[in-house]
Scaffold this active site. Structure first.
Site, short mmCIF file in Angstrom:
data_model
loop_
_atom_site.label_atom_id
_atom_site.label_comp_id
_atom_site.label_asym_id
_atom_site.label_seq_id
_atom_site.Cartn_x
_atom_site.Cartn_y
_atom_site.Cartn_z
N LYS A 12 0.85 -1.19 0.00
CA LYS A 12 0.00 0.00 0.00
C LYS A 12 0.88 1.23 0.00
O LYS A 12 2.04 1.21 0.42
CB LYS A 12 -0.95 0.02 1.19
N ASP A 139 -3.02 -1.03 10.41
CA ASP A 139 -3.13 -1.05 8.95
C ASP A 139 -3.76 -2.33 8.42
O ASP A 139 -4.09 -2.41 7.23
CB ASP A 139 -1.74 -0.90 8.31
#
Length: 287
Positions: A12, A139
């Protein structure tokens, strides 16, 4: 009989990262924009019906099982069922650097959760899996949910978003950065004004930045040098707390031209930004 699947564990990027406050428990309140890349690790999950243990095919040097997010994710998921589950051997093809700000460990945990939910036929929904994921790291939920998102709180409050799916050149300077060290620095900006979701897509660099960048560049000369070089070709930004930095390009060829001229001693890759996680794309194909 052994059932085996190999699933992507994508990287990401934090397209921006604002620190808007600090909570009484010491955690920081964030606003960020997550987008996935079509590049990352691979996780192979192999069921072993004759065994009941959860183990790695190749233990990671220097990381005990109790500290490994992959093993922790599998064990946390196993606790959600009262039935007997077949054992699993987990292999990983590692491409994402540790301490890079690309979410590699969190992504590995999410891929393990979704993959074993599929193999073990547990039938848990994304809300339940994201709840487990949050116990492993802030996350993990965005990787579990699998869509680009505007994140708030400590990063776990997610609103689906659709930023442009551009190409990125990602560089990894020769250093590893400890997130805790950056968030504990006194010079870190912690009072950036909150923004609404819409301005995140307006491209106003003065309003959207990475608040960790100044501290990281001061503490890690390798990051500073790499950012200065990449900034010659357009805006360069840190992802997460680093060490990886990225530049955005309209085409793959434009990114690769810059990649081929990078300074020696810097690793990295070219990848496309995607708003639907490659993990979810693969799982959809398996349904």
């Amino acid at each position: 009989m052994t059932a085996t699947i190999t699933l992507p564990s994508p990287a990401k990027l934090n397209l921006f990262l604002h620190i808007v406050g600090r909570r009484p428990d010491g955690y920081h309140e964030l606003q960020t924009l997550f987008q996935f890349l079509d590049y990352g690790d691979d996780i192979t999950l192999s069921l072993n019906p004759e065994q009941s243990d959860i183990r790695l095919e190749s233990p990671i040097s220097g990381v005990a099982d109790e500290d490994n997010l992959i093993i922790r994710a599998a064990r946390a998921l196993a606790k959600k069922t009262s039935g007997d589950l077949p054992g699993v051997t987990i292999g990983i093809t590692k491409r994402l650097p540790m301490g890079g700000g690309l979410g590699g460990g969190s992504s590995n945990a999410a891929t393990t959760l979704l993959g074993l939910n599929h193999l073990w036929q547990l039938g848990l929904g994304l809300d339940e899996l994201a709840e487990i994921g949050l116990t492993l790291g802030a996350d993990v939920p965005v990787f579990v949910r699998g869509h680009a998102a505007f994140g708030e709180g400590i990063g776990e409050k997610l609103t689906p978003a659709s930023p442009p799916e551009d190409w990125f050149l990602v560089l990894k300077p020769a250093c590893s950065i400890n997130t805790g060290k950056i968030f504990s620095e006194q010079g870190l900006t912690r009072d950036t004004p909150r923004i609404r979701i819409a301005p995140a897509f307006e491209g106003d660099a003065s309003r959207c930045r990475n608040d960790c960048e100044d501290v990281v560049r001061r503490l890690y000369p390798e990051v500073n040098e790499s950012m200065e070089w990449l900034a010659e070709f357009g805006p360069a930004r840190l992802t997460g707390t680093g060490a990886c930095i990225f530049g955005r390009f309209p085409t793959e060829s434009a990114a690769r031209i810059i990649w081929e001229s990078k300074p020696s001693g810097i690793t990295g890759f070219v990848a496309k930004g995607v708003n639907v996680s490659p993990l979810h794309q693969k799982l959809t194909e398996l349904e």
